[in-house]
Design a protein around this motif. Structure first.
Motif: not given
Length: 295
Positions: A237-264
């Motif tokens: 949550t400490d990083i959320l204010p920066k994320v919110i600001a960037e989202h608004i500056k970019k016209g309410e648009r954000s690129e979100v990436t989900l990365k998942l690695t399994l150790a098997v």
């Protein structure tokens, strides 16, 4: 002209003014329009204009209007003034990003149900007699964005497991972050079981690492079968204010990436299996929805 006639004329003028003011207020159809102003990681400004549709025969000064979300003060509208016989007024709503994050935590604690309230005080012709408030309920379903995630299996000799959903619920919420507990539904298309002993799980937004997760307990995914991996994700949550600001500056648009690695473990050999990244463009229309709600 005698004093009685003078008082009579004054009384008639006051009566006509009061009658016109009453008629104006009764037939008033105000429209409120907001636009993004200055934005940084600490504050967000909204330029607010109120259109009354007709001149108001009164001078009103909204000295301060406080905006509360989930019982937490998140912003203040200052110096909204209505000049005599003016048909519009302008002011600036200043939102505090840190307080917005704290209100979000409280909103989640309350089962994603809360109220948005405005408390205002002001004066008419310089006389401080205005004080009032109104509120609207707010309900959300934030976890739906990750609960329905699916990833197809890939690979040649040893294929990566497919993800067939991530039902999630809120966990612990404190000053360090927001916890999300998820049941990752996995399908193993391989002819051998896959003992899962670790997961690396990250969510990035606008270039910032918003959340990361880990496996809570080991699980074996049977051959050509399904299993459930329990993971714990912590939202920073400490990083959320920066994320919110960037989202608004970019016209309410954000690129979100989900990365998942399994150790098997395959044939007594430990290995990591990166799953295909999920990239999504998140677009919102906060201003449009706000203007519709206020009009």
């Amino acid at each position: 002209m005698g004093i009685g006639k003078v008082l009579g004329v004054i009384g008639l003028i006051v009566f006509l003014w009061a009658a016109y003011l009453g008629y104006t207020l009764i037939t008033l159809t105000p429209q409120i329009r907001a636009e993004w102003g200055y934005v940084d990681e600490k504050t967000i400004e909204l330029d607010v204009t109120v259109y009354f549709g007709k001149p108001l025969p009164v001078s009103i000064n909204i000295e301060e209007a406080d905006l509360y979300w989930a019982g937490i003060k998140v912003g203040t509208l200052k110096d909204l003034k209505v000049g005599f016989l003016k048909d519009s007024a302008r002011g600036v709503l200043v939102l505090k990003n840190k307080e917005i994050v704290e209100a979000l935590k409280e909103h989640i604690r309350n089962g994603e149900q809360s109220n948005i309230e405005i408390q205002a005080r002001g004066s008419i012709f310089g006389i401080p007699i205005m004080r009032g408030s109104f509120s609207k309920p707010l309900e959300t379903d934030l976890l739906s964005y990750i609960s329905n995630i699916t990833i197809e299996s890939s690979g040649d000799l040893i294929k990566t497991p497919a993800i067939e959903g991530m039902p999630s619920k809120w966990g612990k919420i404190d000053e360090n972050g927001i916890e999300i507990l998820s049941d990752v539904k996995l399908y193993n298309p391989n002819p051998v079981p896959l003992p899962l002993f670790g997961i690396k799980y990250y969510i990035d937004a606008s270039g910032y690492r918003v959340a990361q997760g880990e496996l809570i307990e080991k699980v074996v995914i049977p051959a050509n079968g399904g299993g459930t991996a329990k993971i714990r994700t912590i939202v920073d949550t400490d990083i959320l204010p920066k994320v919110i600001a960037e989202h608004i500056k970019k016209g309410e648009r954000s690129e979100v990436t989900l990365k998942l690695t399994l150790a098997v473990k395959v044939l007594n050999r430990e290995m990591e299996m990166p799953l295909p990244e999920i990239k999504k463009t998140v677009e919102t229309n906060i201003i449009e929805q706000l203007n519709l709600a206020l009009s």
